[in-house]
Design an enzyme around this catalytic site. Structure first.
Site, PDB file in Angstrom:
ATOM      1  N   SER A  52      57.608  33.282  69.556  1.00  0.00           N
ATOM      2  CA  SER A  52      56.199  33.284  69.977  1.00  0.00           C
ATOM      3  C   SER A  52      55.421  34.082  68.940  1.00  0.00           C
ATOM      4  CB  SER A  52      56.044  33.861  71.380  1.00  0.00           C
ATOM      5  OG  SER A  52      56.442  35.209  71.447  1.00  0.00           O
ATOM      6  N   HIS A 166      61.050  31.648  75.672  1.00  0.00           N
ATOM      7  CA  HIS A 166      62.402  32.205  75.520  1.00  0.00           C
ATOM      8  C   HIS A 166      63.392  31.672  76.547  1.00  0.00           C
ATOM      9  CE1 HIS A 166      60.674  36.009  73.324  1.00  0.00           C
ATOM     10  NE2 HIS A 166      60.631  34.915  72.590  1.00  0.00           N
ATOM     11  N   GLU A 175      58.240  38.006  79.288  1.00  0.00           N
ATOM     12  CA  GLU A 175      59.181  39.136  79.389  1.00  0.00           C
ATOM     13  C   GLU A 175      58.845  40.072  80.545  1.00  0.00           C
ATOM     14  OE1 GLU A 175      59.300  41.094  75.534  1.00  0.00           O
ATOM     15  OE2 GLU A 175      59.244  39.146  74.531  1.00  0.00           O
ATOM     16  N   GLU A 216      66.586  36.594  74.969  1.00  0.00           N
ATOM     17  CA  GLU A 216      66.693  38.039  74.756  1.00  0.00           C
ATOM     18  C   GLU A 216      67.651  38.694  75.740  1.00  0.00           C
ATOM     19  OE1 GLU A 216      62.701  39.607  74.376  1.00  0.00           O
ATOM     20  OE2 GLU A 216      62.432  38.610  72.442  1.00  0.00           O
ATOM     21  N   ASP A 254      55.512  41.535  79.143  1.00  0.00           N
ATOM     22  CA  ASP A 254      54.930  40.849  77.984  1.00  0.00           C
ATOM     23  C   ASP A 254      54.713  39.392  78.367  1.00  0.00           C
ATOM     24  OD1 ASP A 254      54.083  39.737  75.645  1.00  0.00           O
ATOM     25  OD2 ASP A 254      55.972  39.991  74.544  1.00  0.00           O
ATOM     26  N   GLU A 296      51.849  44.012  77.583  1.00  0.00           N
ATOM     27  CA  GLU A 296      51.693  43.570  76.188  1.00  0.00           C
ATOM     28  C   GLU A 296      51.157  42.144  76.199  1.00  0.00           C
ATOM     29  OE1 GLU A 296      55.479  43.649  74.134  1.00  0.00           O
ATOM     30  OE2 GLU A 296      54.869  42.003  72.835  1.00  0.00           O
ATOM     31  N   ASP A 323      50.236  42.525  70.474  1.00  0.00           N
ATOM     32  CA  ASP A 323      51.309  41.975  69.632  1.00  0.00           C
ATOM     33  C   ASP A 323      50.731  40.861  68.762  1.00  0.00           C
ATOM     34  OD1 ASP A 323      53.577  40.822  68.532  1.00  0.00           O
ATOM     35  OD2 ASP A 323      54.421  40.136  70.416  1.00  0.00           O
ATOM     36  N   LYS A 348      56.379  45.282  64.642  1.00  0.00           N
ATOM     37  CA  LYS A 348      57.464  44.395  64.213  1.00  0.00           C
ATOM     38  C   LYS A 348      57.434  44.332  62.689  1.00  0.00           C
ATOM     39  CE  LYS A 348      57.321  41.016  68.067  1.00  0.00           C
ATOM     40  NZ  LYS A 348      56.538  39.838  68.548  1.00  0.00           N
ATOM     41  N   HIS A 376      62.028  44.369  68.580  1.00  0.00           N
ATOM     42  CA  HIS A 376      62.913  43.334  68.015  1.00  0.00           C
ATOM     43  C   HIS A 376      62.174  41.993  67.986  1.00  0.00           C
ATOM     44  CE1 HIS A 376      64.256  41.719  72.212  1.00  0.00           C
ATOM     45  NE2 HIS A 376      62.997  42.109  72.211  1.00  0.00           N
ATOM     46  N   LYS A 399      61.437  48.313  72.399  1.00  0.00           N
ATOM     47  CA  LYS A 399      61.925  47.189  73.213  1.00  0.00           C
ATOM     48  C   LYS A 399      62.867  46.364  72.358  1.00  0.00           C
ATOM     49  CE  LYS A 399      58.725  43.282  72.688  1.00  0.00           C
ATOM     50  NZ  LYS A 399      57.996  42.209  73.364  1.00  0.00           N
TER      51      LYS A 399
END
Ligand code: PGA
Ligand code: ZN
Length: 432
Positions: A52, A166, A175, A216, A254, A296, A323, A348, A376, A399
């Site tokens: 993403s 994901h 998330e 994840e 997230d 997030e 993000d 990131k 990550h 995270k």
């Protein structure tokens, strides 16, 4: 300390730069880069890869040869590492990582590192950081610590339910994380994460939900409503014997909202079409009803007005992390700080492209009073760079997925190793 921001009289020569096409945790090709410096010290890095992605991220180079890995091969990027980049780096002496990173981005010449490949450049940058730390006989986290910053062990944010891009379930939010803010130590935080994960698996199974995993390592049950997941998570926290909330184990979200905002500007959540204002209302309800301490990407990367309104509404109570909207870019974060958008940034390394620019983004956050959550990517290797980065920055937040699956656990285990070797390092959020 002689971290990367300190100019030393020392110079380095680089004797070898090479890359290997390896697999990431999703079964896609990525790079492993090895850099060797004059005294024989070597650094190795595994390059992460997102699903993403923000539109302003540095751009990975993929081969686009449909006959190999469906076009996702990275032989071209590997060739750039062993070719143009190796030629550049072997040809002169270097003062520090900043000089090396600047030379690579200048050689690339594009705003998003797309010529040589963002995957090539970030891999070399990370491997160089490791090689230079090794040449100075320092642990990576020590070497990365900027002057004047007190390192600390971060609160691990374990991603225990996966949705969005994901996982193949109907959950739009990407998330759902658990964050042991109240744990007395890193080791106890890791234990809490693993125990809640186990309790959640049992709870899902008892209710007849599948306990298969997303990218994840979190469970990917057939649920659509975020509130249903939040209720299950809150129950799992108390089933495992912890207090749900900031004094014990809190929840972080997230949603990755850029992924479910339609062309009409509406957000599609569990079949409903919601405006930015509806979303803000929904988050306000969620924060009242559940122990959610962090959100997030609650809104999309191009919804700056929505983000500003969300910050006014919830910024005093909830950590709002940018993000996709910030892409770890120091200039964008500077702009956001001046406009009162969000109160924290996701960090990131492969989003902005080099370790040096990442450290700049983190310095901008520190100066502007924005919190930072080191992160990550959904595609990972067993590389543990981000564990050291989080410790070095003193930001107190990391995270890196579920407390399960080797590539996620490698980072948590690295934190445990650092904690055991450094019993005096404090754990948790810095005092605000
Ligand atoms: P990605 O997702 O690594 O797939 O981009 C992670 C995130 O959105 O934080
Ligand atoms: Zn995100």
């Amino acid at each position: 300390m002689t971290g990367p921001s300190t100019v030393s009289a020392e110079t380095y020569t680089i004797t070898d730069v090479r890359a290997l096409e390896i697999l990431d945790s999703r079964g896609r090709p990525t790079l492993q880069v090895t850099v060797t410096v004059g005294d024989g010290s070597a650094g190795v890095a595994g390059v992460p890869s997102g699903a993403s992605t923000g539109s302003k991220e540095a751009v990975e180079r993929r081969d686009l040869d449909k006959g190999r890995y469906g076009g996702l091969g990275v032989r071209g990027a590997a060739g750039a590492v062993g070719g143009e980049i190796a030629d550049l780096l072997r040809g002169r002496t270097w003062r520090d990582l900043g000089q090396i990173d600047a030379a690579m981005t200048e050689l690339d010449g594009t705003p998003n590192n797309s010529l040589l490949g963002a995957n090539a450049i970030v891999g070399v940058s990370m491997a160089c950081a490791r090689a230079l730390a090794c040449a100075q006989g320092r642990e990576l986290w020590e070497w990365l610590t900027p002057a004047g910053v007190a390192p600390r062990l971060p609160v691990p944010h374990f991603n225990v339910v996966n949705g969005g891009v994901h996982a193949p379930n109907p959950l739009d939010f990407q998330e759902f994380m658990i964050a042991p803010l109240g744990a007395p130590s890193l080791a106890e935080a890791v234990r809490a994460g693993a125990e809640v994960y186990t309790a959640l698996r049992a709870l899902l199974a008892s209710k007849g939900y599948a306990t298969g995993l997303g990218d994840e390592g979190g469970f990917a049950p057939q649920l659509a409503e975020p509130e249903e997941v939040l209720a299950l998570l809150t129950t799992a926290i108390s089933d495992a014997g912890y207090v749900a909330g900031r004094d014990g184990v809190a929840i972080a979200l997230d949603p990755a909202a850029s992924e479910f905002r339609g062309a009409d500007g509406r957000y599609q959540v569990a079949g409903q079409k919601l405006t930015s204002a509806d979303m803000i209302e929904r988050y306000t309800q969620i924060a009242q009803e559940f122990p959610v301490w962090l959100i997030e990407d609650g809104l999309a990367e191009d919804d700056w007005d929505g983000w500003a309104a969300l910050t006014v509404r919830l910024g005093g109570r909830v950590q709002l992390v940018g993000d996709d909207i910030f892409v770890t870019n120091p200039a964008i974060i500077t702009d956001a700080i001046s406009r009162g958008v969000a109160n924290a940034a996701l960090i990131k390394v492969n989003q902005i492209g080099t370790v040096t620019e990442t450290l700049e983004a983190m310095a901008v956050c520190r100066r502007g009073g924005y919190a930072q959550l080191v992160s990550h990517r959904s595609g990972e290797t067993t590389d543990t760079f981000i564990a050291d980065l989080a410790v070095s920055s003193g930001c107190g937040e990391l995270k890196t997925g579920a407390p399960a699956r080797g590539e996620r656990v490698a980072k948590y285990n690295r934190l445990l190793e650092i904690a055991a070797a450094q019993p005096r390092l404090p754990y948790g959020l810095p005092a605000s």
